[in-house]
Design a protein around this motif. Structure first.
Motif, mmCIF file in Angstrom:
data_model
loop_
_atom_site.group_PDB
_atom_site.id
_atom_site.type_symbol
_atom_site.label_atom_id
_atom_site.label_comp_id
_atom_site.label_asym_id
_atom_site.label_seq_id
_atom_site.Cartn_x
_atom_site.Cartn_y
_atom_site.Cartn_z
ATOM 1 N N SER A 13 0.840 -1.215 0.000
ATOM 2 C CA SER A 13 0.000 0.000 0.000
ATOM 3 C C SER A 13 0.866 1.251 0.000
ATOM 4 O O SER A 13 0.552 2.226 -0.686
ATOM 5 C CB SER A 13 -0.954 0.001 1.191
ATOM 6 O OG SER A 13 -0.236 -0.110 2.397
ATOM 7 N N GLU A 32 10.629 3.188 5.605
ATOM 8 C CA GLU A 32 10.311 1.763 5.788
ATOM 9 C C GLU A 32 11.213 1.189 6.881
ATOM 10 O O GLU A 32 12.428 1.308 6.822
ATOM 11 C CB GLU A 32 10.487 0.999 4.456
ATOM 12 C CG GLU A 32 10.442 -0.515 4.570
ATOM 13 C CD GLU A 32 9.254 -1.066 5.356
ATOM 14 O OE1 GLU A 32 8.107 -0.725 5.043
ATOM 15 O OE2 GLU A 32 9.480 -1.845 6.313
ATOM 16 N N HIS A 56 0.301 -16.137 -2.478
ATOM 17 C CA HIS A 56 0.099 -17.502 -2.955
ATOM 18 C C HIS A 56 -0.774 -17.497 -4.199
ATOM 19 O O HIS A 56 -0.694 -18.384 -5.018
ATOM 20 C CB HIS A 56 -0.500 -18.371 -1.859
ATOM 21 C CG HIS A 56 0.525 -18.722 -0.811
ATOM 22 N ND1 HIS A 56 1.139 -17.760 -0.049
ATOM 23 C CD2 HIS A 56 1.072 -19.901 -0.453
ATOM 24 C CE1 HIS A 56 2.034 -18.349 0.757
ATOM 25 N NE2 HIS A 56 2.001 -19.652 0.532
ATOM 26 N N LEU A 449 -3.843 -8.569 -0.867
ATOM 27 C CA LEU A 449 -3.180 -7.572 -1.703
ATOM 28 C C LEU A 449 -4.139 -6.584 -2.378
ATOM 29 O O LEU A 449 -3.810 -5.397 -2.480
ATOM 30 C CB LEU A 449 -2.322 -8.276 -2.754
ATOM 31 C CG LEU A 449 -1.129 -9.037 -2.148
ATOM 32 C CD1 LEU A 449 -0.594 -10.078 -3.112
ATOM 33 C CD2 LEU A 449 -0.030 -8.071 -1.743
HETATM 34 C C1 LIG Z 1 2.210 -15.722 4.549
HETATM 35 C C2 LIG Z 1 1.316 -14.763 3.826
HETATM 36 C C3 LIG Z 1 0.562 -15.177 2.747
HETATM 37 C C4 LIG Z 1 -0.256 -14.268 2.075
HETATM 38 N N1 LIG Z 1 -0.912 -14.687 0.954
HETATM 39 C C5 LIG Z 1 -1.621 -13.791 0.234
HETATM 40 C C6 LIG Z 1 -2.197 -14.164 -1.005
HETATM 41 O O1 LIG Z 1 -2.018 -15.280 -1.485
HETATM 42 N N2 LIG Z 1 -2.940 -13.234 -1.677
HETATM 43 C C7 LIG Z 1 -3.149 -11.979 -1.197
HETATM 44 O O2 LIG Z 1 -3.847 -11.190 -1.832
HETATM 45 N N3 LIG Z 1 -2.586 -11.594 -0.032
HETATM 46 C C8 LIG Z 1 -1.828 -12.457 0.691
HETATM 47 N N4 LIG Z 1 -1.244 -12.079 1.865
HETATM 48 C C9 LIG Z 1 -1.608 -10.780 2.448
HETATM 49 C C10 LIG Z 1 -0.917 -9.596 1.828
HETATM 50 O O3 LIG Z 1 0.444 -9.874 1.654
HETATM 51 C C11 LIG Z 1 -1.104 -8.385 2.755
HETATM 52 O O4 LIG Z 1 -2.478 -8.196 3.018
HETATM 53 C C12 LIG Z 1 -0.569 -7.104 2.129
HETATM 54 O O5 LIG Z 1 0.749 -7.298 1.672
HETATM 55 C C13 LIG Z 1 -0.608 -5.969 3.153
HETATM 56 O O6 LIG Z 1 0.039 -4.849 2.626
HETATM 57 P P1 LIG Z 1 0.049 -3.470 3.395
HETATM 58 O O7 LIG Z 1 0.884 -2.525 2.649
HETATM 59 O O8 LIG Z 1 -1.342 -3.056 3.691
HETATM 60 O O9 LIG Z 1 0.673 -3.798 4.834
HETATM 61 P P2 LIG Z 1 2.132 -4.184 5.302
HETATM 62 O O10 LIG Z 1 2.726 -5.194 4.434
HETATM 63 O O11 LIG Z 1 1.976 -4.512 6.761
HETATM 64 O O12 LIG Z 1 2.957 -2.820 5.135
HETATM 65 C C14 LIG Z 1 3.196 -1.904 6.153
HETATM 66 C C15 LIG Z 1 4.653 -1.519 6.116
HETATM 67 O O13 LIG Z 1 4.907 -0.561 7.125
HETATM 68 C C16 LIG Z 1 6.178 -0.848 7.723
HETATM 69 N N5 LIG Z 1 6.188 -0.229 9.046
HETATM 70 C C17 LIG Z 1 5.551 -0.626 10.179
HETATM 71 N N6 LIG Z 1 5.754 0.261 11.169
HETATM 72 C C18 LIG Z 1 6.530 1.248 10.639
HETATM 73 C C19 LIG Z 1 7.061 2.453 11.163
HETATM 74 N N7 LIG Z 1 6.819 2.843 12.410
HETATM 75 N N8 LIG Z 1 7.829 3.217 10.355
HETATM 76 C C20 LIG Z 1 8.086 2.852 9.069
HETATM 77 N N9 LIG Z 1 7.605 1.715 8.526
HETATM 78 C C21 LIG Z 1 6.824 0.932 9.297
HETATM 79 C C22 LIG Z 1 6.228 -2.349 7.741
HETATM 80 O O14 LIG Z 1 7.534 -2.827 7.875
HETATM 81 C C23 LIG Z 1 5.592 -2.690 6.399
HETATM 82 O O15 LIG Z 1 6.575 -2.741 5.383
HETATM 83 C C24 LIG Z 1 -0.370 -12.942 2.534
HETATM 84 C C25 LIG Z 1 0.400 -12.513 3.599
HETATM 85 C C26 LIG Z 1 1.247 -13.407 4.240
HETATM 86 C C27 LIG Z 1 2.095 -12.918 5.372
#
Ligand SMILES: Cc1cc2nc3c(=O)[nH]c(=O)nc-3n(C[C@H](O)[C@H](O)[C@H](O)COP(=O)(O)OP(=O)(O)OC[C@H]3O[C@@H](n4cnc5c(N)ncnc54)[C@H](O)[C@@H]3O)c2cc1C
Length: 474
Positions: A13, A32, A56, A449
Motif C-alpha cells: 500500500s 520503511e 500464494h 493484496l
Molecule cells: C504468509 C502470507 C501469505 C499471504 N498470501 C496472500 C495471497 O495469497 N494473496 C493476497 O492477496 N494476499 C496475501 N497475503 C496478504 C498480503 O500480503 C497483505 O495483506 C498485504 O501485503 C498488506 O500490505 P500493506 O501494505 O497493507 O501492509 P504491510 O505489508 O503490513 O505494510 C506496512 C509496512 O509498514 C512498515 N512499518 C511498520 N511500522 C513502521 C514504522 N513505524 N515506520 C516505518 N515503517 C513501518 C512495515 O515494515 C511494512 O513494510 C499474505 C500474507 C502473508 C504474510
C-alpha cells in the motif's frame, strides 16, 4: 515548489501510494522499518532456498480485470515476472483417491460429484453461487464503470447471505469428508463465505495466478518504479510519531505537507500518534477486531519434487505451534528457481489464532525450542506423505505471528486484514483530515493484496483532491 508527502511504510500500500503521489506532482519520501520493500508480502533466502512468505495467488492476474491494469500501472507486474496458473489448483492426497480442484469448473464439479454422489445436490448449489461471481472484481475507484457493476449484480445480490456465514458453516452441508476438506482448503474456513465464492470463481475464470519471482519480485519492481518516478525510500528507518506537519524519525522532526500512514491501522491508532486516536471508528476497531494469523513453515529438500502437484492438501491433523487444524496445504516450489538444481522448496501455512501462544513462549524463553518442535512435527508428516523427502531436509525456517509483528509491526502479528463474517465496521478512513491519510491493512474491506493496492491508490486520489492536483496514473 512541490508539496512534500511522507509515507509511513513501504509495503504494497505504501509503495502504491508513493508511485501515484510522485506521478501526481508531489515530492514523496517513504520511511520503511525493514531492509527491503514489500512489508508482509515478501520472500527470503536460506542457504540457497527461497521461501515465499507472501502471495500464494494474486487477484488481478486476469489481464481483462481493472485490478490487473492497476498492478501494471504500479509496475508490480512487468515482463520480468509473467504469471503462471497452477492447474490443478489444489490436490487432496490420502483421501480415498486423489481429488482435485481444476481451473475448469465443469470438470471439478463432475469429478467431485462422482467421488461423492450423496453431495451432488449440495455441490451443484455451491457451484451456482460460485458462478454468480464470474464477473465480480474488486472495484477500483475511477476505473470500475456502471456496466461493470451491472455485470457484478448477481454476485452483489448474494453477497450479504455469504458475508454473514463462515466458510466452515457454508460448507458443512457437504457430507463427504474429503470433498469438504478440499473445498475448505481454498480459503481458511474462519473467513466469510463470500471470500470462498470469489476466490474459487477466480480460479475458474482466469484470475488468481502466481507471478514468477513471487512477492519479492513484485515489491522490488514497485520500489524500482517509485524511485524511477523520482521518489525516495529510506529503509531500516522507523517513524516514531506522526504529528501535525510531519513525522518524528530518530527524534528529529521531518517536515511534510501531508502524511500517508500505511502501517497496520490497528497498530497505528495506538502507537503512531502523540495520543492514541479516540474517534468512533478507532474505538470500534479496538473493540470489534478479530485478527487473522498464520504460522509459516518452510523447508529446503534435496530432492526434485516436480512430479508432485504445486499445492497439496494433506488431510492430516496438525496440533502444535498454537494451531489446531484438521488439514493443511503444502506448496511445492519445484523447478521455480526457488531452490538449487534438483532440489525443492516446500512451505506450509498454519492458520489460527496463535499469537498469545507464541507470545507466552517468547516470554518464558521456549520460543526457539517451540519453533524447532513445530518444524520437526511438520517434517515428520512430510516424510510420511512424500517418502522422497526422508532424510533429505537441508534447511528449515519457521515464521510466527511474533516474526510478522517484529518485522512489520502488524497488530498481534496478523498477516492480513480479516475476512471474517460481520467485519465491515472496523475499517479506518482513507482520509482522516486534510494532510493525513490512511491506506493498507484495515482501511478497505476484505484482506490481502487487492485492498492494499486499491487503498494506496485511493488515498492519493483524496490527497490530490485536497491539494488541487490532477491524479496521474501513468
Ligand atoms: C504468509 C502470507 C501469505 C499471504 N498470501 C496472500 C495471497 O495469497 N494473496 C493476497 O492477496 N494476499 C496475501 N497475503 C496478504 C498480503 O500480503 C497483505 O495483506 C498485504 O501485503 C498488506 O500490505 P500493506 O501494505 O497493507 O501492509 P504491510 O505489508 O503490513 O505494510 C506496512 C509496512 O509498514 C512498515 N512499518 C511498520 N511500522 C513502521 C514504522 N513505524 N515506520 C516505518 N515503517 C513501518 C512495515 O515494515 C511494512 O513494510 C499474505 C500474507 C502473508 C504474510
Amino acid at each position: 515548489m512541490k508539496e512534500k508527502v511522507i509515507i509511513v511504510g513501504g509495503g504494497i500500500s505504501g509503495l502504491t501510494a508513493g508511485i501515484y503521489a510522485q506521478r501526481s506532482g508531489f515530492d514523496v519520501l517513504i520511511f520503511e522499518k525493514c531492509a527491503t520493500p514489500g512489508g508482509v508480502s515478501t520472500c527470503w533466502k536460506r542457504k540457497g532456498y527461497m521461501f515465499e512468505g507472501g502471495v500464494h495467488w494474486l487477484n488481478g492476474s486476469g489481464s481483462d480485470l481493472d485490478l490487473h491494469k492497476v498492478w501494471r500501472e504500479v509496475g508490480a507486474l512487468q515482463d520480468n515476472n509473467p504469471i503462471y496458473f497452477k492447474d490443478p489448483v489444489y490436490v487432496l492426497k490420502n483421501g480415498k483417491a486423489d481429488l482435485a480442484i481444476y481451473r475448469d469448473a465443469e470438470r471439478t464439479l463432475k469429478e467431485l460429484s462422482a467421488y461423492s454422489p450423496q453431495d451432488r445436490k449440495a455441490l451443484r448449489s455451491i457451484f451456482r453461487d460460485v458462478k454468480m461471481f464470474r464477473y465480480f472484481q474488486s472495484p477500483v475507484e475511477g476505473e470500475t464503470r456502471i456496466l461493470d457493476y451491472i455485470r457484478m449484480f448477481p454476485a452483489i445480490l448474494i453477497t450479504p447471505r455469504l458475508w454473514m456465514q463462515s466458510i466452515k458453516y457454508y460448507l458443512s452441508r457437504i457430507k463427504d469428508d474429503d470433498v469438504r476438506t478440499l473445498m475448505e482448503a481454498v480459503v481458511a474456513p474462519v473467513n466469510n463465505a463470500m471470500t470462498f465464492a470469489y476466490t474459487l470463481s477466480g480460479f475458474f475464470t482466469g484470475d488468481s495466478g502466481y507471478p514468477s519471482g513471487g512477492s519479492l519480485r513484485m515489491a522490488l519492481n514497485m520500489a524500482d518504479t517509485f524511485v524511477k518516478a523520482g521518489g525516495q525510500i529510506r529503509y531500516n528507518t522507523a517513524v516514531e510519531k506522526v504529528v501535525d506537519g510531519g513525522v518524528y524519525v530518530n527524534g528529529e522532526l521531518m517536515k511534510a505537507d501531508a502524511v500517508i500512514v500505511t502501517v497496520d491501522a490497528r497498530t497505528a491508532i495506538d502507537k503512531l500518534f502523540e495520543k492514541p486516536l479516540q474517534d468512533g471508528w478507532a474505538r470500534r476497531m479496538r473493540k470489534l477486531l478479530v485478527t487473522s494469523q498464520t504460522v509459516f513453515v518452510g523447508v529446503g529438500v534435496e530432492a526434485d519434487l516436480n512430479h508432485y502437484p504445486k499445492s497439496i492438501v494433506f488431510k492430516v491433523p496438525f496440533r502444535d505451534g498454537g494451531v489446531d487444524v484438521p488439514f493443511f496445504v503444502v506448496s511445492n516450489y519445484a523447478r521455480d528457481h526457488y531452490s538449487p538444481e534438483g532440489c525443492t522448496t516446500v512451505t506450509a501455512l498454519f492458520p489460527g489464532y496463535s499469537y498469545d501462544w507464541w507470545k507466552a513462549a517468547k516470554e518464558d524463553g521456549t520460543y526457539e525450542a517451540k519453533k524447532e518442535a513445530m518444524a520437526k512435527r511438520f517434517i515428520g508428516i512430510l516424510e510420511e506423505q512424500i517418502p522422497e523427502t526422508k532424510g533429505k531436509i537441508a534447511v528449515v525456517d519457521v515464521a510466527t505471528p511474533i516474526t510478522y509483528q517484529r518485522y512489520c509491526d502488524t497488530y498481534e502479528g496478523s498477516y492480513m486484514s480479516d475476512w471474517m463474517p460481520f467485519t465491515l465496521t472496523t475499517n479506518a478512513p482513507n482520509r482522516y483530515r486534510r494532510g493525513l491519510y490512511f491506506a493498507g491493512q484495515r482501511t478497505a474491506y476484505s484482506g490481502g493484496l487487492p485492498p492494499a493496492v486499491i487503498s494506496g491508490r485511493l488515498a492519493v486520489r483524496l490527497l490530490c483532491k485536497d491539494y488541487g492536483h490532477k491524479f496521474t496514473k501513468e
